[in-house]
Design a protein around this motif. Structure first.
Motif, PDB file in Angstrom:
ATOM      1  N   MET A 167      -3.016   4.457   0.744  1.00 21.35           N
ATOM      2  CA  MET A 167      -3.343   4.887   1.969  1.00 21.35           C
ATOM      3  C   MET A 167      -2.434   5.999   2.458  1.00 21.35           C
ATOM      4  O   MET A 167      -2.819   6.897   3.196  1.00 21.35           O
ATOM      5  CB  MET A 167      -3.205   3.444   2.875  1.00 21.35           C
ATOM      6  CG  MET A 167      -4.306   2.609   2.713  1.00 21.35           C
ATOM      7  SD  MET A 167      -4.266   1.199   3.847  1.00 21.35           S
ATOM      8  CE  MET A 167      -5.231  -0.040   2.841  1.00 21.35           C
ATOM      9  N   VAL A 212      -0.621  -5.716  -5.678  1.00 19.04           N
ATOM     10  CA  VAL A 212      -1.756  -5.074  -4.873  1.00 19.04           C
ATOM     11  C   VAL A 212      -1.595  -4.473  -3.560  1.00 19.04           C
ATOM     12  O   VAL A 212      -2.054  -3.355  -3.336  1.00 19.04           O
ATOM     13  CB  VAL A 212      -2.928  -6.216  -4.666  1.00 19.04           C
ATOM     14  CG1 VAL A 212      -4.031  -5.859  -3.900  1.00 19.04           C
ATOM     15  CG2 VAL A 212      -3.393  -6.917  -6.124  1.00 19.04           C
ATOM     16  N   ALA A 213      -0.595  -5.232  -2.809  1.00 18.79           N
ATOM     17  CA  ALA A 213      -0.431  -4.578  -1.542  1.00 18.79           C
ATOM     18  C   ALA A 213       0.261  -3.359  -1.655  1.00 18.79           C
ATOM     19  O   ALA A 213       0.189  -2.582  -0.793  1.00 18.79           O
ATOM     20  CB  ALA A 213       0.333  -5.782  -0.732  1.00 18.79           C
ATOM     21  N   SER A 249      -2.012  -0.561  -2.741  1.00 14.63           N
ATOM     22  CA  SER A 249      -2.874  -0.284  -1.720  1.00 14.63           C
ATOM     23  C   SER A 249      -2.133   0.647  -0.537  1.00 14.63           C
ATOM     24  O   SER A 249      -2.675   1.792  -0.155  1.00 14.63           O
ATOM     25  CB  SER A 249      -3.405  -1.292  -1.102  1.00 14.63           C
ATOM     26  OG  SER A 249      -3.935  -2.217  -1.867  1.00 14.63           O
ATOM     27  N   LEU A 250      -1.056   0.132  -0.214  1.00 16.16           N
ATOM     28  CA  LEU A 250      -0.188   0.931   0.798  1.00 16.16           C
ATOM     29  C   LEU A 250       0.027   2.395   0.471  1.00 16.16           C
ATOM     30  O   LEU A 250      -0.257   3.409   1.029  1.00 16.16           O
ATOM     31  CB  LEU A 250       0.957   0.266   1.195  1.00 16.16           C
ATOM     32  CG  LEU A 250       0.733  -1.052   2.118  1.00 16.16           C
ATOM     33  CD1 LEU A 250       2.053  -1.804   2.295  1.00 16.16           C
ATOM     34  CD2 LEU A 250       0.110  -0.817   3.264  1.00 16.16           C
TER      35      LEU A 250
END
Lengths: 304, 268
Positions: A297, A289-290, A293-294
């Motif tokens: 972004m 997930v991290a 998401s990064l």
């Protein structure tokens, strides 16, 4: 007289400082309860999960195990299967749903459209159902002798064993997900579109832009922050998919539709519980997930 | 716009709306039919609603599950509104570098999947002997970065003049929040209540973990139980699904306007 003036400014300064300080402290006091709750019930458990993933054993008899649980993940066919399923849902469902939501939102943003509110309400309505409820509705509609198969039979086609065939079952989950979440994302886009001056579209039309052109050149770029937000929310949600896997297909046939969260739940509470292994798997999900998401972004930023 | 395009657009909207509505209609119709008729694909409303409802009440403790779900969702929503709105207000109105940094750290919690923290949370609550308590259900979901962010965004549009004027009038900082901010942010609260209540009512994974006795069964758990037996009574199941959906649907309809307005404020 001179000294009087000085003391006057001094005391005013002192009072000003203490007032700013007071406001600063008030601010901290206001946000403290919420911040503490997140630290105690999100960050601390995350740290605990990481520690737990490095141990092995049952109950209080835990011993250090290093990365043993993580190497086990690499060799676990069920984890691989659930990983594949989850990413399959992600790759098909998230783009289809978001594009559909975006198209619907830009149609509904049209000033001359009639029954706007009615359409919006109807398309958003699936969001009012609980995840368990809509899982049950779809399970019953796609049941062997359920509504969909009855329609197929009446049309002279052969019925499909939706939950006996791995790909058919995955298809049902994807359809159900799109049905449940498109309206939700549409509302975010509709809200984002309200910040775009409608005259921009009218100017584009006068300049001879087609509907597709103004969609790609105006709507998509200006909605980028909202698109980013909904993409991250959807990816996050899909990676954590649980209710649908449990209630719509029970993970079956076999483990062909089981999601990672479903497998972690089973590892923790259903079969012989293995908290450490479940914790290790959940750390892997968190990292995914991290990372996703990064990346999102970063991609979102670079197009600025 | 050309006529063909217009037809295409309306056609697409009507089709999408029909697909969106159909499963809900199916739920309604099925709830009023006998299980055998549901299976046969009967789509007309029948007369069995009351019998299905009676069967459901005989089969499950419906009142208890409704009460549990209501109590959990209402108390959670009320506390979450208070805690998150005052935090969002605090972050924005008194913002400085330190608070902005804290907000950025809290936002990281958005990336934490619930399955990842579920096991340590369960262990934590069992050590505190709080398994099966509604406090254990609520505590992890009261404060969410999403809500805090929503209220922080709303506070951004709150005029500082009002705050200054209220200070001169002698209102305390807490008084300004409750008497000035809260009443003007109705649509943000409407949206926040809708989201929070729906999430709390619909939550399935965490209640399934933390509520281990039959007394604490919630509505989604009850509905899931209906599928558990060897043969499924579809009419009864759909009445359960219908009852489970009604409260969130009612909340949504009552707060729909402020929901869309509140979301608009939060994506600005």
């Amino acid at each position: 007289m001179n000294s009087d003036d000085n003391s006057g400014t001094n005391s005013r300064k002192k009072k000003g400082l203490s007032l700013a300080k007071k406001h600063n402290l008030t601010g901290w006091a206001f946000l403290l309860p919420a911040a503490l709750l997140i630290v105690v019930f999100s960050f601390y458990p995350m740290f605990q999960a990481f520690i737990l993933s490095l141990k092995k054993g049952v109950g209080q008899n835990l011993t250090w195990n290093g990365i043993g649980m993580y190497t086990r993940i690499l060799k676990d066919p069920t984890f691989r299967q659930s990983l594949f399923n989850t990413f399959f849902y992600l790759i098909i469902q998230v783009p289809v749903m978001l594009v559909l939501a975006l198209v619907l939102a830009s149609i509904l943003n049209n000033k001359n459209l009639r029954f706007k509110g009615l359409f919006r309400t109807m398309i958003f309505l699936p969001c009012a159902t609980s995840l368990v409820s809509y899982s049950m509705i779809f399970r019953s509609m796609f049941a062997n002798d359920g509504f969909i198969n009855t329609v197929l039979r009446n049309l002279g086609m052969s019925p499909v064993g939706w939950f006996q065939n791995a790909w058919a079952a995955r298809f049902v989950i994807i359809i159900a997900l799109i049905w449940r979440w498109t309206g939700y994302n549409m509302v975010f886009y509709l809200s984002g579109l309200q910040n775009i001056e409608y005259s921009v579209y009218e100017a584009a039309r006068i300049d001879g832009a087609t509907a597709l052109q103004s969609f790609l050149k105006i709507t998509v770029p200006l909605l980028k922050p909202t698109i980013l937000l909904t993409t991250i929310m959807s990816i996050n949600g899909t990676l954590q998919l649980f209710d649908e896997s449990v209630n719509l297909t029970s993970g079956g046939p076999g483990k062909a539709t089981m999601t990672m969260a479903h497998y972690i739940y089973n590892t923790s509470f259903v079969q012989s519980p293995n908290f450490s292994y479940a914790a290790a798997m959940s750390i892997v999900i968190m990292l995914m997930v991290a990372v996703l998401s990064l990346i999102q972004m970063k991609v979102g930023d670079s197009r600025e | 716009m050309s006529k063909g395009k217009k037809t295409l657009m309306y056609g697409f909207l009507i089709l999408t709306s029909a697909v969106s509505i159909f499963p809900l209609y199916y739920m309604f119709a099925s709830a009023t039919n006998k299980s055998v008729d549901v299976v046969r694909g009967r789509l007309l409303p029948g007369t069995e609603l009351f019998n299905n409802f009676k069967a459901l009440c005989a089969n499950q403790n419906l009142g208890r599950a409704m009460w549990n779900s209501f109590r959990n969702a209402v108390i959670l929503t009320l506390i979450a509104m208070l805690v998150c709105s005052i935090a969002g207000y605090g972050f924005e109105i008194y913002h400085d570098k330190g608070k902005d940094a804290v907000m950025n750290v809290l936002l990281l919690a958005m990336m934490l999947p619930f399955v990842a923290i579920m096991i340590p949370l369960f262990k934590m609550f069992s050590q505190m002997k709080m398994v099966n308590s509604w406090a254990a259900f609520m505590l992890p979901t009261i404060s969410t970065p999403f809500l805090i962010m929503m209220f922080r965004q709303a506070a951004r549009s709150f005029p500082h003049d009002i705050i200054e004027a209220a200070r001169i009038d002698g209102l305390t900082e807490l008084g300004i929040f409750f008497r000035m901010f809260v009443p003007t942010m109705k649509s943000t609260y409407g949206a926040a209540v809708t989201v929070t209540f729906m999430n709390a009512w619909n939550n399935y994974l965490w209640p399934k973990v933390i509520f281990q006795t039959e007394e604490s069964t919630t509505m989604p758990m009850l509905v899931a139980n209906l599928m558990g037996g060897y043969t499924v009574d579809y009419g009864m199941l759909m009445v359960g699904v219908l009852i489970c959906t009604l409260p969130t649907a009612i909340i949504f309809f009552c707060l729909q306007k402020s929901f869309t307005e509140g979301i608009t404020g939060s994506v600005k």
